[in-house]
Design a protein around this motif. Structure first.
Motif, PDB file in Angstrom:
ATOM      1  N   GLY A 257       0.814  -1.215   0.000  1.00  0.00           N
ATOM      2  CA  GLY A 257       0.000   0.000   0.000  1.00  0.00           C
ATOM      3  C   GLY A 257       0.844   1.258   0.000  1.00  0.00           C
ATOM      4  N   ASP A 258       0.195   2.357   0.388  1.00  0.00           N
ATOM      5  CA  ASP A 258       0.853   3.658   0.419  1.00  0.00           C
ATOM      6  C   ASP A 258       1.549   3.936   1.745  1.00  0.00           C
ATOM      7  OD1 ASP A 258      -0.087   4.175  -2.151  1.00  0.00           O
ATOM      8  OD2 ASP A 258      -1.984   4.984  -1.378  1.00  0.00           O
ATOM      9  N   GLY A 259       1.484   3.003   2.673  1.00  0.00           N
ATOM     10  CA  GLY A 259       2.096   3.226   3.983  1.00  0.00           C
ATOM     11  C   GLY A 259       1.163   3.947   4.936  1.00  0.00           C
ATOM     12  N   VAL A 260       1.649   4.160   6.135  1.00  0.00           N
ATOM     13  CA  VAL A 260       0.868   4.837   7.172  1.00  0.00           C
ATOM     14  C   VAL A 260       1.277   6.306   7.207  1.00  0.00           C
ATOM     15  CG1 VAL A 260       0.239   4.857   9.615  1.00  0.00           C
ATOM     16  CG2 VAL A 260       0.832   2.688   8.491  1.00  0.00           C
ATOM     17  N   PRO A 261       0.317   7.239   7.142  1.00  0.00           N
ATOM     18  CA  PRO A 261       0.680   8.663   7.218  1.00  0.00           C
ATOM     19  C   PRO A 261       1.506   8.959   8.473  1.00  0.00           C
ATOM     20  CG  PRO A 261      -1.617   8.413   6.592  1.00  0.00           C
ATOM     21  CD  PRO A 261      -1.140   7.046   6.963  1.00  0.00           C
ATOM     22  N   ALA A 262       2.402   9.915   8.358  1.00  0.00           N
ATOM     23  CA  ALA A 262       3.315  10.215   9.464  1.00  0.00           C
ATOM     24  C   ALA A 262       2.565  10.644  10.720  1.00  0.00           C
ATOM     25  CB  ALA A 262       4.292  11.315   9.034  1.00  0.00           C
ATOM     26  N   ASP A 263       1.438  11.353  10.579  1.00  0.00           N
ATOM     27  CA  ASP A 263       0.702  11.796  11.745  1.00  0.00           C
ATOM     28  C   ASP A 263      -0.129  10.683  12.367  1.00  0.00           C
ATOM     29  OD1 ASP A 263      -0.876  11.740   9.446  1.00  0.00           O
ATOM     30  OD2 ASP A 263      -2.326  13.153  10.296  1.00  0.00           O
ATOM     31  N   VAL A 264      -0.336   9.600  11.623  1.00  0.00           N
ATOM     32  CA  VAL A 264      -1.124   8.464  12.129  1.00  0.00           C
ATOM     33  C   VAL A 264      -0.226   7.425  12.767  1.00  0.00           C
ATOM     34  CG1 VAL A 264      -2.716   6.611  11.460  1.00  0.00           C
ATOM     35  CG2 VAL A 264      -2.913   8.873  10.411  1.00  0.00           C
ATOM     36  N   LEU A 265       1.031   7.339  12.319  1.00  0.00           N
ATOM     37  CA  LEU A 265       1.945   6.282  12.754  1.00  0.00           C
ATOM     38  C   LEU A 265       2.066   6.162  14.273  1.00  0.00           C
ATOM     39  CD1 LEU A 265       3.655   4.134  11.360  1.00  0.00           C
ATOM     40  CD2 LEU A 265       5.597   5.710  11.454  1.00  0.00           C
ATOM     41  N   PRO A 266       2.169   7.272  15.030  1.00  0.00           N
ATOM     42  CA  PRO A 266       2.293   7.112  16.496  1.00  0.00           C
ATOM     43  C   PRO A 266       1.045   6.569  17.168  1.00  0.00           C
ATOM     44  CG  PRO A 266       3.074   9.286  15.775  1.00  0.00           C
ATOM     45  CD  PRO A 266       2.333   8.675  14.628  1.00  0.00           C
ATOM     46  N   HIS A 267      -0.102   6.523  16.434  1.00  0.00           N
ATOM     47  CA  HIS A 267      -1.365   6.147  17.074  1.00  0.00           C
ATOM     48  C   HIS A 267      -1.934   4.825  16.544  1.00  0.00           C
ATOM     49  CE1 HIS A 267      -1.319  10.308  18.486  1.00  0.00           C
ATOM     50  NE2 HIS A 267      -1.197  10.703  17.229  1.00  0.00           N
ATOM     51  N   VAL A 268      -1.173   4.077  15.751  1.00  0.00           N
ATOM     52  CA  VAL A 268      -1.751   2.899  15.096  1.00  0.00           C
ATOM     53  C   VAL A 268      -2.178   1.839  16.097  1.00  0.00           C
ATOM     54  CG1 VAL A 268      -0.558   3.219  12.898  1.00  0.00           C
ATOM     55  CG2 VAL A 268       0.584   1.980  14.747  1.00  0.00           C
ATOM     56  N   PHE A 269      -1.564   1.824  17.288  1.00  0.00           N
ATOM     57  CA  PHE A 269      -1.934   0.816  18.281  1.00  0.00           C
ATOM     58  C   PHE A 269      -2.945   1.338  19.296  1.00  0.00           C
ATOM     59  CE2 PHE A 269       2.377  -0.457  16.921  1.00  0.00           C
ATOM     60  CZ  PHE A 269       2.089  -1.731  16.459  1.00  0.00           C
TER      61      PHE A 269
END
Length: 480
Positions: free
Chosen positions: A410-422
């Protein structure tokens, strides 16, 4: 500058230095003032004695000297005044010793004071060849038959050495300095004792604060006295009591919330199971046409009901799982487990084998097979939902840990979303609020990894796509 004068960091050292500095400064000022007064008194005493001696000598010799004075009479008066004397009458002079050069050796200021006509003795301190001397000048006064005093026109000057007085002053300064130095050790001892008494309550407060930071909310300090430190101790104790009450209330509320979620989820499970079975029977009947012709919108509604009911059932199951993990009641049955076999079994059971590529060698971990299957399903399912196939699962191992990475195209996880994926129920894209995911899958995966002593991290691959990496402790020989 900082290397020559290191900064004092400790409160104890700063208190001691400040106390000693104040003590030494006070002692120094007192010594300086005392020495100065003593020096002035010593010099004045010597001056008064010398003046009194000169006046006595001139008074005794003056009646025996005939007037007007001849050179012989001037010499007689000079001898009566003592060594280093000078007698001046108009333009005639008789001098010896330091004043042998005559009036040239006498400062003009002193001569003007003597010639002023007041009849008083005048003095002036001078330096001669680096040594201190006192110059004394006095006019010779005559008393007429009526008792009136008038100047005879005769001036007498003498020089008296003050080196002895100077040495006495220096000795006095040395004695005072020595006394001040003797104060220093006592000042240090008193400063140490004072700092200890001041810092003892501070040390108790520090210990209390450390215990509070470590989680001991019952930690308190006993206040002593009624000074500012005692008031600070009362304030810290009040703060700790308030914090303890707040934490107890938060813990109670958290327990109530967990119990409520678990109870609600448990109560919903049975009716949802019945509803799921009923909706699926209705869906099958509509699909087979057993109840006659059915409108397309009715059939679509039935399909949507089945999907939403399944999604609701899965959400309830995941909430129950989260509640168990939070409460610490999750059942874990560890055994030697082939991680590669768990991955293939998970893909096969969910029909993902055609969309997922598995690489790597067999890896054995000491884990709960069911919970490990749940972790794999959540990571791979997340890649299939939010990335693009094929999803790649790479397995590897070291002597200490087993590693499983799950990456997608895919396109990866947006940088602002990455800290909150869990984070629980977090969805970075508002458009995905109705996707099959509940927002709890990655949180459950992370909690299960932590339950096994492992970790899960999320990142983006350099060439695109998200990468989730699971790390678990490798099975030891004793465990195997």
């Amino acid at each position: 500058m900082s290397a020559r004068w290191p900064r004092l960091r400790g409160l104890r050292s700063r208190l001691i230095v400040a106390f000693v500095a104040v003590t030494v400064l006070g002692a120094g000022v007192a010594v300086w003032a005392g020495v100065r007064q003593a020096s002035i008194a010593l010099v004045e005493s010597s001056r008064s004695q010398q003046v009194s001696t000169l006046v006595s000598q001139i008074t005794a010799a003056a009646p025996s000297v005939g007037y007007p004075l001849t050179q012989q009479s001037m010499d007689q008066l000079r001898v009566a005044a003592g060594p280093d004397a000078l007698v001046v009458v108009d333009d005639r002079e008789s001098g010896d010793g330091l004043l042998a050069d005559g009036s040239e050796a006498v400062p003009q200021r002193l001569r003007k004071a003597v010639r002023g006509g007041s009849g008083r003795v005048s003095t002036q301190r001078v330096e001669i060849d680096g040594s201190p001397w006192l110059l004394i000048g006095t006019p010779v006064m005559l008393t007429d038959p009526t008792g009136a005093r008038k100047s005879s026109g005769v001036e007498v000057y003498v020089a008296r050495d003050l080196s002895g007085v100077e040495e006495d002053v220096k000795a006095l300064v040395r004695s005072a300095a020595g006394a001040a130095l003797l104060v220093l050790p006592f000042a240090v001892v008193i400063a140490v004792l004072a700092a200890r008494s001041v810092l003892r309550p501070v040390g108790r407060l520090r210990t209390t604060a450390r215990r509070l930071a470590d989680g001991d909310l019952a930690a308190r300090s006993a206040p002593m006295g009624s000074d500012e430190l005692a008031q600070l101790t009362h304030t810290v104790n009040d703060m700790a009591a308030s914090l303890q009450e707040t934490m107890a209330e938060l813990t109670r509320m958290e327990d109530d919330a967990r119990r409520f979620a678990a109870d609600v989820s448990h109560e919903l499970r049975t009716p949802l199971t019945t509803l799921t079975a009923t909706v699926e029977v209705l869906h099958d009947a509509l699909a087979q046409g057993t109840s006659g012709p059915v409108e397309d919108d009715v059939r679509e509604s039935a399909q949507l009901a089945v999907l939403e009911t399944r999604r609701l059932v899965r959400l309830v199951e995941e909430v129950i799982e989260i509640a168990r993990l939070d409460a610490g009641t999750a059942d874990v049955r560890r055994e030697p487990t082939d991680l590669t076999a768990v991955v293939h079994g998970c893909l096969r059971a969910r029909g993902w084998e055609d969309e997922v590529e598995v690489t790597g060698s067999p890896v054995t971990v000491w884990a709960d097979r069911r919970r490990l299957d749940l972790v794999v399903a959540n990571l791979v399912g997340n890649g299939l939902r939010h990335g693009r196939a094929p999803v790649r699962v790479a397995l590897s191992a070291t002597a200490d840990e087993a590693v499983m990475s799950v990456s997608d195209n895919g396109d990866g996880v947006p940088a602002d979303v990455l800290p909150h994926v869990f984070a629980r129920f977090y969805k970075g894209d508002p458009a995905r609020t109705r996707t099959p995911g509940s927002g709890l899958g990655l949180a459950i995966a992370e909690e299960n990894a932590r339950l096994h002593g492992g970790t899960i991290t999320a990142a983006n691959a350099p060439d695109g796509g998200a990468v989730f990496t699971l790390r678990l402790p490798a099975a030891s020989e004793e465990e195997g």
